[in-house]
Design a protein around this motif. Structure first.
Motif, PDB file in Angstrom:
ATOM      1  N   ALA A 190       0.820  -1.216   0.000  1.00  0.00           N
ATOM      2  CA  ALA A 190       0.000   0.000   0.000  1.00  0.00           C
ATOM      3  C   ALA A 190       0.853   1.265   0.000  1.00  0.00           C
ATOM      4  O   ALA A 190       0.337   2.368   0.217  1.00  0.00           O
ATOM      5  N   ASP A 191       2.147   1.131  -0.260  1.00  0.00           N
ATOM      6  CA  ASP A 191       3.029   2.292  -0.223  1.00  0.00           C
ATOM      7  C   ASP A 191       2.649   3.348  -1.253  1.00  0.00           C
ATOM      8  O   ASP A 191       2.863   4.546  -1.039  1.00  0.00           O
ATOM      9  N   HIS A 192       2.109   2.926  -2.389  1.00  0.00           N
ATOM     10  CA  HIS A 192       1.743   3.908  -3.404  1.00  0.00           C
ATOM     11  C   HIS A 192       0.641   4.844  -2.896  1.00  0.00           C
ATOM     12  O   HIS A 192       0.639   6.042  -3.193  1.00  0.00           O
ATOM     13  N   VAL A 193      -0.281   4.289  -2.114  1.00  0.00           N
ATOM     14  CA  VAL A 193      -1.342   5.110  -1.527  1.00  0.00           C
ATOM     15  C   VAL A 193      -0.763   6.028  -0.458  1.00  0.00           C
ATOM     16  O   VAL A 193      -1.111   7.208  -0.360  1.00  0.00           O
ATOM     17  N   LEU A 194       0.150   5.480   0.340  1.00  0.00           N
ATOM     18  CA  LEU A 194       0.783   6.256   1.397  1.00  0.00           C
ATOM     19  C   LEU A 194       1.598   7.412   0.808  1.00  0.00           C
ATOM     20  O   LEU A 194       1.555   8.538   1.311  1.00  0.00           O
ATOM     21  N   LEU A 195       2.337   7.144  -0.264  1.00  0.00           N
ATOM     22  CA  LEU A 195       3.130   8.188  -0.913  1.00  0.00           C
ATOM     23  C   LEU A 195       2.236   9.323  -1.413  1.00  0.00           C
ATOM     24  O   LEU A 195       2.563  10.501  -1.261  1.00  0.00           O
ATOM     25  N   ALA A 196       1.128   8.942  -2.022  1.00  0.00           N
ATOM     26  CA  ALA A 196       0.203   9.954  -2.539  1.00  0.00           C
ATOM     27  C   ALA A 196      -0.352  10.818  -1.413  1.00  0.00           C
ATOM     28  O   ALA A 196      -0.520  12.034  -1.568  1.00  0.00           O
ATOM     29  N   ARG A 197      -0.642  10.203  -0.278  1.00  0.00           N
ATOM     30  CA  ARG A 197      -1.184  10.966   0.853  1.00  0.00           C
ATOM     31  C   ARG A 197      -0.116  11.861   1.474  1.00  0.00           C
ATOM     32  O   ARG A 197      -0.383  13.028   1.787  1.00  0.00           O
ATOM     33  N   LEU A 198       1.106  11.335   1.610  1.00  0.00           N
ATOM     34  CA  LEU A 198       2.167  12.100   2.261  1.00  0.00           C
ATOM     35  C   LEU A 198       2.593  13.315   1.449  1.00  0.00           C
ATOM     36  O   LEU A 198       2.903  14.369   2.010  1.00  0.00           O
ATOM     37  N   ILE A 199       2.634  13.188   0.121  1.00  0.00           N
ATOM     38  CA  ILE A 199       3.073  14.328  -0.694  1.00  0.00           C
ATOM     39  C   ILE A 199       2.077  15.477  -0.582  1.00  0.00           C
ATOM     40  O   ILE A 199       2.433  16.648  -0.752  1.00  0.00           O
ATOM     41  N   VAL A 200       0.821  15.163  -0.257  1.00  0.00           N
ATOM     42  CA  VAL A 200      -0.204  16.202  -0.080  1.00  0.00           C
ATOM     43  C   VAL A 200      -0.180  16.746   1.348  1.00  0.00           C
ATOM     44  O   VAL A 200      -0.204  17.962   1.561  1.00  0.00           O
ATOM     45  N   GLU A 201      -0.112  15.843   2.321  1.00  0.00           N
ATOM     46  CA  GLU A 201      -0.236  16.248   3.715  1.00  0.00           C
ATOM     47  C   GLU A 201       1.083  16.656   4.359  1.00  0.00           C
ATOM     48  O   GLU A 201       1.101  17.503   5.245  1.00  0.00           O
ATOM     49  N   MET A 202       2.200  16.038   3.926  1.00  0.00           N
ATOM     50  CA  MET A 202       3.496  16.308   4.554  1.00  0.00           C
ATOM     51  C   MET A 202       4.575  16.483   3.487  1.00  0.00           C
ATOM     52  O   MET A 202       5.549  15.724   3.428  1.00  0.00           O
ATOM     53  N   PRO A 203       4.448  17.470   2.635  1.00  0.00           N
ATOM     54  CA  PRO A 203       5.421  17.658   1.553  1.00  0.00           C
ATOM     55  C   PRO A 203       6.830  17.968   2.044  1.00  0.00           C
ATOM     56  O   PRO A 203       7.800  17.809   1.305  1.00  0.00           O
ATOM     57  N   GLN A 204       6.952  18.411   3.312  1.00  0.00           N
ATOM     58  CA  GLN A 204       8.265  18.742   3.855  1.00  0.00           C
ATOM     59  C   GLN A 204       9.167  17.507   4.003  1.00  0.00           C
ATOM     60  O   GLN A 204      10.384  17.638   4.190  1.00  0.00           O
ATOM     61  N   LEU A 205       8.576  16.320   3.923  1.00  0.00           N
ATOM     62  CA  LEU A 205       9.362  15.087   4.026  1.00  0.00           C
ATOM     63  C   LEU A 205      10.046  14.730   2.706  1.00  0.00           C
ATOM     64  O   LEU A 205      10.897  13.847   2.675  1.00  0.00           O
ATOM     65  N   PHE A 206       9.700  15.418   1.638  1.00  0.00           N
ATOM     66  CA  PHE A 206      10.186  15.078   0.300  1.00  0.00           C
ATOM     67  C   PHE A 206      11.245  16.057  -0.189  1.00  0.00           C
ATOM     68  O   PHE A 206      11.300  17.205   0.251  1.00  0.00           O
ATOM     69  N   TYR A 207      12.069  15.574  -1.117  1.00  0.00           N
ATOM     70  CA  TYR A 207      13.052  16.414  -1.787  1.00  0.00           C
ATOM     71  C   TYR A 207      12.733  16.460  -3.279  1.00  0.00           C
ATOM     72  O   TYR A 207      12.452  15.422  -3.880  1.00  0.00           O
ATOM     73  N   PRO A 208      12.788  17.636  -3.893  1.00  0.00           N
ATOM     74  CA  PRO A 208      12.545  17.700  -5.338  1.00  0.00           C
ATOM     75  C   PRO A 208      13.722  17.095  -6.108  1.00  0.00           C
ATOM     76  O   PRO A 208      14.871  17.189  -5.673  1.00  0.00           O
ATOM     77  N   VAL A 209      13.434  16.489  -7.234  1.00  0.00           N
ATOM     78  CA  VAL A 209      14.475  15.914  -8.092  1.00  0.00           C
ATOM     79  C   VAL A 209      14.794  16.924  -9.181  1.00  0.00           C
ATOM     80  O   VAL A 209      13.916  17.319  -9.958  1.00  0.00           O
ATOM     81  N   GLY A 210      16.049  17.372  -9.225  1.00  0.00           N
ATOM     82  CA  GLY A 210      16.456  18.381 -10.190  1.00  0.00           C
ATOM     83  C   GLY A 210      17.726  17.996 -10.923  1.00  0.00           C
ATOM     84  O   GLY A 210      18.177  16.842 -10.846  1.00  0.00           O
ATOM     85  N   PRO A 211      18.321  18.933 -11.641  1.00  0.00           N
ATOM     86  CA  PRO A 211      19.539  18.644 -12.422  1.00  0.00           C
ATOM     87  C   PRO A 211      20.679  18.056 -11.588  1.00  0.00           C
ATOM     88  O   PRO A 211      21.383  17.167 -12.043  1.00  0.00           O
TER      89      PRO A 211
END
Length: 239
Positions: A88-109
């Motif tokens: 169920a990680d795909h569902v969890l990832l979708a929820r976290l990126i909305v509710e807790m975006p501070q846990l993520f890092y953007p992917v850039g150059p």
């Protein structure tokens, strides 16, 4: 899939076949629609591991479309996982990126350059292994020819002399040596584009690009580790 659907119109990797339990009957699933990555889309992924190539491709395309790609360190994902079921990680990832975006890092150059370096390291390592295996086959061949002579003698130096002669004239080995050289040049170029090379490894006396890549490759991204102690433990240099 429903009766009448033309499965041959779909790429085989887009067709999912699942056998029913205790039965030979097979359920076939095909895509209902193709949407692709679109402007405004947000992609949430786990940081590190086999997802690097996909993250590279998605982020590059996302920049063209106006979408974005974010990755979360595994330890954050583990902390937020209520159950041990990773399915169920795909569902969890979708929820976290909305509710807790501070846990993520953007992917850039910068992230793509790091991923490219790790790919270059793997390519160089594979080329090196192929060259070594070829050399070992040639040495075994020379040993057999020397030890299995009709005279049954072992002339001193014959193995090394014949081995050197065979290496110098073997087309396959020469091709592998040339490939390894190309891969090493690609690796060195990839390492030199990294900030971590300029700021940390380049000033170290005796640490070249290939050695630095050998350290950086298994670590991947230090953001995968919650503390410096975890990083040093992973490297095997902790007290």
């Amino acid at each position: 899939a429903q009766p009448g659907d033309r499965l041959e119109e779909f790429p085989e990797h887009h067709i999912k076949r699942i056998k029913k339990k205790d039965s030979e009957e097979e359920m076939v699933y095909i895509p209902e629609a193709y949407e692709g990555l679109r402007a405004g889309d947000v992609v949430a992924m786990v940081l590190g591991g086999s997802g690097d190539r996909l993250a590279f491709a998605l982020s590059r395309r996302a920049e063209e479309l106006g979408a974005s790609v974010f990755r979360i360190p595994p330890f954050h994902l583990k902390e937020q996982r209520v159950t041990t079921d990773k399915k169920a990680d795909h569902v969890l990832l979708a929820r976290l990126i909305v509710e807790m975006p501070q846990l993520f890092y953007p992917v850039g150059p910068r992230d793509r350059e790091s991923i490219a370096m790790r790919e270059a390291y793997r390519a160089r390592r594979d080329a090196q292994k192929d060259r070594i295996r070829c050399e070992q086959r040639l040495r075994q061949r020379v040993s057999g020819e020397v030890f299995l002579t009709a005279e049954g003698r072992y002339p001193e130096g014959t193995i090394e002399d014949e081995y050197d002669r065979l290496k110098a004239n073997d087309i396959i080995l020469q091709s592998l040596v040339a490939e390894e050289g190309r891969r090493e040049a690609e690796l060195i170029s990839a390492v030199r584009r990294l900030d971590v090379w300029e700021r940390i490894f380049k000033p170290l006396k005796g640490c070249g690009e290939v050695l630095a890549a050998g350290i950086m490759h298994p670590i991947g991204d230090i953001r995968r580790f919650p503390t410096a102690a975890k990083l040093t433990a992973f490297c095997g240099v902790h007290v």
